[in-house]
Scaffold this motif. Structure first.
Motif, mmCIF file in Angstrom:
data_model
loop_
_atom_site.group_PDB
_atom_site.id
_atom_site.type_symbol
_atom_site.label_atom_id
_atom_site.label_comp_id
_atom_site.label_asym_id
_atom_site.label_seq_id
_atom_site.Cartn_x
_atom_site.Cartn_y
_atom_site.Cartn_z
ATOM 1 N N THR A 1 0.812 -1.216 0.000
ATOM 2 C CA THR A 1 0.000 0.000 0.000
ATOM 3 C C THR A 1 0.847 1.267 0.000
ATOM 4 O O THR A 1 0.305 2.373 -0.081
ATOM 5 C CB THR A 1 -0.932 0.020 1.223
ATOM 6 N N ASN A 2 2.158 1.117 0.104
ATOM 7 C CA ASN A 2 3.069 2.270 0.172
ATOM 8 C C ASN A 2 3.818 2.369 -1.153
ATOM 9 O O ASN A 2 4.906 1.821 -1.320
ATOM 10 C CB ASN A 2 4.044 2.095 1.334
ATOM 11 N N ALA A 3 3.220 3.067 -2.105
ATOM 12 C CA ALA A 3 3.749 3.105 -3.472
ATOM 13 C C ALA A 3 5.061 3.873 -3.554
ATOM 14 O O ALA A 3 5.290 4.842 -2.822
ATOM 15 C CB ALA A 3 2.731 3.732 -4.413
ATOM 16 N N VAL A 4 5.913 3.429 -4.469
ATOM 17 C CA VAL A 4 7.179 4.108 -4.744
ATOM 18 C C VAL A 4 6.924 5.320 -5.633
ATOM 19 O O VAL A 4 6.187 5.243 -6.623
ATOM 20 C CB VAL A 4 8.163 3.145 -5.438
ATOM 21 N N ASP A 5 7.496 6.452 -5.272
ATOM 22 C CA ASP A 5 7.498 7.637 -6.137
ATOM 23 C C ASP A 5 8.654 7.447 -7.121
ATOM 24 O O ASP A 5 9.817 7.649 -6.770
ATOM 25 C CB ASP A 5 7.698 8.886 -5.281
ATOM 26 N N THR A 6 8.340 7.039 -8.344
ATOM 27 C CA THR A 6 9.392 6.647 -9.287
ATOM 28 C C THR A 6 10.296 7.812 -9.669
ATOM 29 O O THR A 6 11.497 7.622 -9.851
ATOM 30 C CB THR A 6 8.774 6.027 -10.543
ATOM 31 N N GLY A 7 9.732 9.004 -9.784
ATOM 32 C CA GLY A 7 10.566 10.161 -10.105
ATOM 33 C C GLY A 7 11.541 10.476 -8.998
ATOM 34 O O GLY A 7 12.724 10.754 -9.251
ATOM 35 N N LEU A 8 11.067 10.416 -7.755
ATOM 36 C CA LEU A 8 11.943 10.686 -6.619
ATOM 37 C C LEU A 8 12.988 9.586 -6.477
ATOM 38 O O LEU A 8 14.159 9.866 -6.174
ATOM 39 C CB LEU A 8 11.111 10.791 -5.341
ATOM 40 N N ALA A 9 12.576 8.334 -6.718
ATOM 41 C CA ALA A 9 13.543 7.232 -6.649
ATOM 42 C C ALA A 9 14.668 7.428 -7.648
ATOM 43 O O ALA A 9 15.849 7.219 -7.330
ATOM 44 C CB ALA A 9 12.835 5.902 -6.894
ATOM 45 N N GLN A 10 14.344 7.826 -8.855
ATOM 46 C CA GLN A 10 15.369 8.060 -9.868
ATOM 47 C C GLN A 10 16.322 9.175 -9.433
ATOM 48 O O GLN A 10 17.542 9.059 -9.581
ATOM 49 C CB GLN A 10 14.724 8.420 -11.205
ATOM 50 N N ALA A 11 15.756 10.254 -8.889
ATOM 51 C CA ALA A 11 16.592 11.374 -8.441
ATOM 52 C C ALA A 11 17.493 10.965 -7.285
ATOM 53 O O ALA A 11 18.675 11.339 -7.230
ATOM 54 C CB ALA A 11 15.704 12.553 -8.041
ATOM 55 N N GLN A 12 16.964 10.184 -6.341
ATOM 56 C CA GLN A 12 17.777 9.752 -5.207
ATOM 57 C C GLN A 12 18.886 8.805 -5.652
ATOM 58 O O GLN A 12 20.026 8.920 -5.186
ATOM 59 C CB GLN A 12 16.881 9.075 -4.168
ATOM 60 N N TRP A 13 18.559 7.889 -6.549
ATOM 61 C CA TRP A 13 19.567 6.960 -7.060
ATOM 62 C C TRP A 13 20.664 7.721 -7.807
ATOM 63 O O TRP A 13 21.857 7.433 -7.647
ATOM 64 C CB TRP A 13 18.898 5.938 -7.973
ATOM 65 N N GLN A 14 20.268 8.677 -8.622
ATOM 66 C CA GLN A 14 21.258 9.473 -9.360
ATOM 67 C C GLN A 14 22.139 10.256 -8.395
ATOM 68 O O GLN A 14 23.350 10.395 -8.613
ATOM 69 C CB GLN A 14 20.561 10.429 -10.324
ATOM 70 N N GLY A 15 21.541 10.740 -7.317
ATOM 71 C CA GLY A 15 22.325 11.460 -6.314
ATOM 72 C C GLY A 15 23.381 10.577 -5.687
ATOM 73 O O GLY A 15 24.514 11.019 -5.439
#
Length: 285
Positions: free
Chosen positions: A42-56
């Motif tokens: 029920t706790n969906a991943v924010d895919t845009g934020l995940a990409q930004a965090q991974w890139q960071g």
């Protein structure tokens, strides 16, 4: 304030060593099944934020002078972003993974193809193991976890495949289902300073605690709160320690011990049960 339990000592000079990392982009990352206590459908991943965090995280490694190779994501394999789980490599030898859950088993083949294409010798396992999730490499020894994802039989197999002694450590708390969420290598012992670790004793059996205290008498013993914030799922080059921003007390303690903490935000990946180390495989010298 979170308490960190540690043996007082003068902080030695820390020295960095250039590392060779492998990361997998989170283009397929989402939580679509639950195979650890952290995964909540029920706790969906924010895919845009995940990409930004991974890139960071990748940017931090490159800024520190380290090499980062990219393993291509495979559609339908959302946990491939946790690249540490696909194998363990020492020098020119690699011991491949055999995942415990069917949802992840195809990841092992992608890692083998990638590593062999890079010219590495890869031994396919006959026993269940999840790569650097449960195998942490130091200069003279490999620390190996078992209890949830990796078979103790894989420890002996890895010892032969890697040509390095393996120390078995039993995990007993399902929240710390991999060794790399219960223990972080701060210094692998290749420099002037001795090998150094941070760990949460409550994740380990009494026998494993005795072993770790014997091998690392000056180790940093962390609180449950810091461990539950994934503070031990860290990556260190011997001086710079990349760890989650949610572990500020651990960061202060590391600074007192002569390390340079580098906090990063990886909150989206905690939804899948991982953080800094889970996203980072290392090809060890």
């Amino acid at each position: 304030m979170t308490q960190i339990l540690t043996t007082p000592r003068a902080a030695p000079a820390r020295s960095t060593r250039t590392r060779h990392y492998v990361m997998c982009p989170p283009t397929a990352f989402e939580v679509v099944y639950s195979i650890n206590p952290w995964m909540d459908l029920t706790n969906a991943v924010d895919t845009g934020l995940a990409q930004a965090q991974w890139q960071g995280l990748q940017d931090v490694y490159r800024a520190l002078g380290h090499r980062v190779d990219l393993l291509g994501a495979v559609p339908g394999l959302p946990d491939m972003v946790f690249a540490a789980n696909g194998a363990v490599s020492v020098a020119d030898r690699t011991y491949g993974a055999a995942f415990a859950f069917p949802q992840r088993q195809a990841e092992a083949h992608a890692h083998v193809d990638f590593l062999r294409a890079a010219g590495r010798e890869v031994q396919r396992p006959t026993h269940t193991n999840e790569g650097e999730g449960d195998f942490l490499v130091l200069r003279d020894v490999v620390l190996a976890g078992h209890g949830f994802r990796t078979s103790p039989d894989a420890h002996r197999e890895a010892e032969a495949a890697l040509g390095r002694p393996v120390v078995s450590l039993e995990l007993v708390d399902p929240r710390f289902y991999h060794l790399d969420v219960a223990l972080g290598v701060l210094d692998d012992g290749w420099g002037d300073a001795p090998a150094d670790i941070a760990w949460f004793p409550g994740a380990f059996s009494p026998a494993a605690r005795r072993t770790l205290r014997r091998l690392f008498p000056a180790s940093l013993e962390c609180s449950e709160a810091e461990a539950l914030a994934f503070g031990l799922n860290l990556v260190s080059d011997g001086a710079n320690v990349v760890l989650p921003t949610e572990s500020p007390e651990l960061a202060r303690t590391l600074q007192d011990r002569g390390y340079h903490p580098v906090p990063v935000e990886l909150s989206e990946f905690v939804k899948g049960g991982g953080s800094v180390k889970c996203c980072t495989a290392e090809l060890h010298r």
